[in-house]
Design an enzyme around this catalytic site. Structure first.
Site, PDB file in Angstrom:
ATOM      1  N   CYS A  35     -36.076   1.434  24.986  1.00  0.00           N
ATOM      2  CA  CYS A  35     -34.932   1.809  24.853  1.00  0.00           C
ATOM      3  C   CYS A  35     -33.930   1.787  25.605  1.00  0.00           C
ATOM      4  O   CYS A  35     -32.597   2.183  25.671  1.00  0.00           O
ATOM      5  CB  CYS A  35     -35.097   3.524  24.439  1.00  0.00           C
ATOM      6  N   CYS A 105     -27.647  10.635  29.633  1.00  0.00           N
ATOM      7  CA  CYS A 105     -28.491  10.409  30.805  1.00  0.00           C
ATOM      8  C   CYS A 105     -28.932  12.105  31.209  1.00  0.00           C
ATOM      9  O   CYS A 105     -29.996  12.274  31.700  1.00  0.00           O
ATOM     10  CB  CYS A 105     -27.750   9.737  31.723  1.00  0.00           C
TER      11      CYS A 105
END
Length: 280
Positions: A35, A105
């Site tokens: 990913c 993130c």
């Protein structure tokens, strides 16, 4: 080039707490190399459930490294319960902000922390770390994660959801599903429901035309099948005056036919408050 804050640059160039805790009693792992982002978080928790050490290993961009570094700094010294309250918003705020395209993130850091605490408590960690239906196959994102991100971050567009979760950033097959989740969460599905129709307001001419049409096309053919018939005598406002003919004129259930079938059909096709009156 991304517009990073000084604090993001600092945590990227000088990451804190990198590496492995050999005797960690809590490990959380999220993402995958396939990913593009992966994070493994190690925690050492003492008998009083306080996080005495935290380290990480990550594969990803500057924002992923900075978010992971910031997270470990934020949770060291906190109890498990205190750490569980940390959100991706707080990770982002600690860094002075992240580019919208890199918000996932900070979400990854929050997920890793939750996975580590589940591991510490002996709870089963799902393969994708979230229950629910898999929406984005490219990045393993479920509807639960998408809905949670929408609620916690006030997301309103598919693009924002992609920034926070990466869902939709691959093949794009899930974009319509993401939009559906956004619509449901913001109540647009309810807004799109067909409202209850208002009572039809007809002029006398319109009402007469519709009554004649309904009698000829819907009511008479059905009565004639059983040897009956009906004749329109007059229309007085919403009162329709008729005469039953043929077998219907002396049928024991003629009043049921009049009210249930004739009046019911006229109310359905013409106007809701129509009443039917019989004359000989």
């Amino acid at each position: 080039m991304w517009d990073y804050t000084d604090k993001v640059r600092d945590h990227f160039l000088n990451p804190r707490n990198t590496g492995v805790i050999e005797d960690a009693n809590a490990i959380g792992e999220v993402g995958s190399l396939a990913c593009g982002d992966a994070l493994k978080l190690y925690l050492k928790i003492d008998d009083e459930e306080r996080i005495v050490d935290a380290k990480f290993q990550t594969f990803g961009c500057a924002s992923a490294i900075a978010s992971s570094s910031a997270l470990t700094e934020m949770i060291k010294g906190k109890t498990v319960e205190e750490a569980m309250k940390i959100t991706n918003k707080e990770i982002t705020a600690y860094l002075g902000g992240l580019p919208q395209q890199k918000m996932h993130c900070s979400v990854m850091g929050q997920e890793a922390l939750e996975a580590a605490i589940k591991n510490y408590r002996g709870e089963e960690v799902e393969e994708h770390h979230h229950e629910g239906q898999l929406i984005c196959k490219c990045f393993g994102v479920t509807d639960e994660l998408i809905l949670r991100s929408i609620r916690e971050n006030n997301l309103t567009t598919v693009e924002e959801v992609t920034h926070f979760t990466k869902a939709g950033g691959g093949c794009g097959d899930c974009l319509s599903d993401i939009q559906r989740l956004l619509d449901e969460e913001h109540g647009k599905a309810a807004a799109c429901e067909v409202p209850e129709p208002e009572p039809r307001k007809l002029s006398n001419v319109q009402r007469m035309q519709l009554v004649v049409k309904t009698l000829e096309e819907e009511i008479r053919p059905n009565l004639q099948k059983d040897g009956g018939d009906i004749e329109l005598v007059d229309i007085n406002g919403t009162e329709v005056i008729v005469a039953l003919r043929g077998m219907c004129s002396h049928c024991p259930s003629s009043q049921l036919t009049l009210k249930n079938f004739v009046e019911g059909t006229l109310r359905e096709f013409v106007e809701a408050d129509i009443t039917v009156k019989e004359v000989s």
